[in-house]
Design an enzyme around this catalytic site. Sequence first.
Site, PDB file in Angstrom:
ATOM      1  N   GLU A  97      85.697  93.747  93.831  1.00 10.06           N
ATOM      2  CA  GLU A  97      86.353  94.799  94.612  1.00 10.06           C
ATOM      3  C   GLU A  97      87.362  95.576  93.769  1.00 10.06           C
ATOM      4  O   GLU A  97      87.450  96.795  93.864  1.00 10.06           O
ATOM      5  CB  GLU A  97      87.081  94.192  95.824  1.00 10.06           C
ATOM      6  CG  GLU A  97      86.163  93.525  96.831  1.00 10.06           C
ATOM      7  CD  GLU A  97      85.960  92.028  96.560  1.00 10.06           C
ATOM      8  OE1 GLU A  97      85.925  91.628  95.374  1.00 10.06           O
ATOM      9  OE2 GLU A  97      85.838  91.278  97.548  1.00 10.06           O
ATOM     10  N   CYS A 141      89.060  88.320  98.841  1.00  5.51           N
ATOM     11  CA  CYS A 141      90.169  87.379  98.653  1.00  5.51           C
ATOM     12  C   CYS A 141      91.493  88.073  98.975  1.00  5.51           C
ATOM     13  O   CYS A 141      91.561  89.288  99.142  1.00  5.51           O
ATOM     14  CB  CYS A 141      90.170  86.842  97.220  1.00  5.51           C
ATOM     15  SG  CYS A 141      90.864  87.982  95.993  1.00  5.51           S
TER      16      CYS A 141
HETATM   17 ZN   LIG Z   1      89.273  89.312  95.113  1.00  6.27          ZN
END
Ligand SMILES: [Zn+2]
Length: 165
Positions: free
Chosen positions: A75, A111
Site C-alpha cells: 500500500e 496494517c
Molecule cells: Zn502495511
Amino acid sequence: MTEKTIHFSYKEYTSVSELEPADAALLQSAREVTRLAYAPYSHFHVGAAARLTSGAIVKGTNQENASYPVTICAERILLGNAAMQYPGEGIDALAISYNSEGENDHPISPCGMCRQALLEYEGRTDHPIRLILSGQEGRIWVIPAASLLLPFAFTRTELETSTGK
Ligand SMILES: [Zn+2]
C-alpha cells in the site's frame, strides 16, 4: 458518563462478477501484481492497484528486506508511486490482494501503519479512498473510505492546532 459507539458499514460480495466492471478489473490487477512482490522471507505476496480520479492506474507490491523493519508494504509503495507520478490526484478505489502459501480465499486489510498512510493521503488529496479487499478468490469486502479503518486517528489537524497554524 456517556457511552459512545463507532460503527461503519461495508459491503461483502461473494463473487467478483457482482462488482462493477471497473472494480472487477482493478481487483484482478491487484491479484495479478502479487507476482511482482519481493517477499522471500514471509512468502506473503501482497498486491495493490489503485484507480485515480483521472482513471490512471497505479500499482504496488510489498518489498521485504533481510533487515525486517526496512520492509515496505504494498500500500505504501503504491502511495509513493501515485504521489510521484500523479501529484495531488485523488484515489477513487484501491484494491488489495495477496498470494501466500496458505489459503488465499478471504480478504485481508491494511496494517496499522498503512491505515495511517492511507488516511494521510485521503487528507492531502481531500478525497476518500474506497478499498476493495480480497484474496485470489472468494468473498470481497468494499469499504467506503480507508479512514474508517482508523478511528481516533492522529492527523495533521492536531499539529496545526498545537503550532498555532
Ligand atoms: Zn502495511
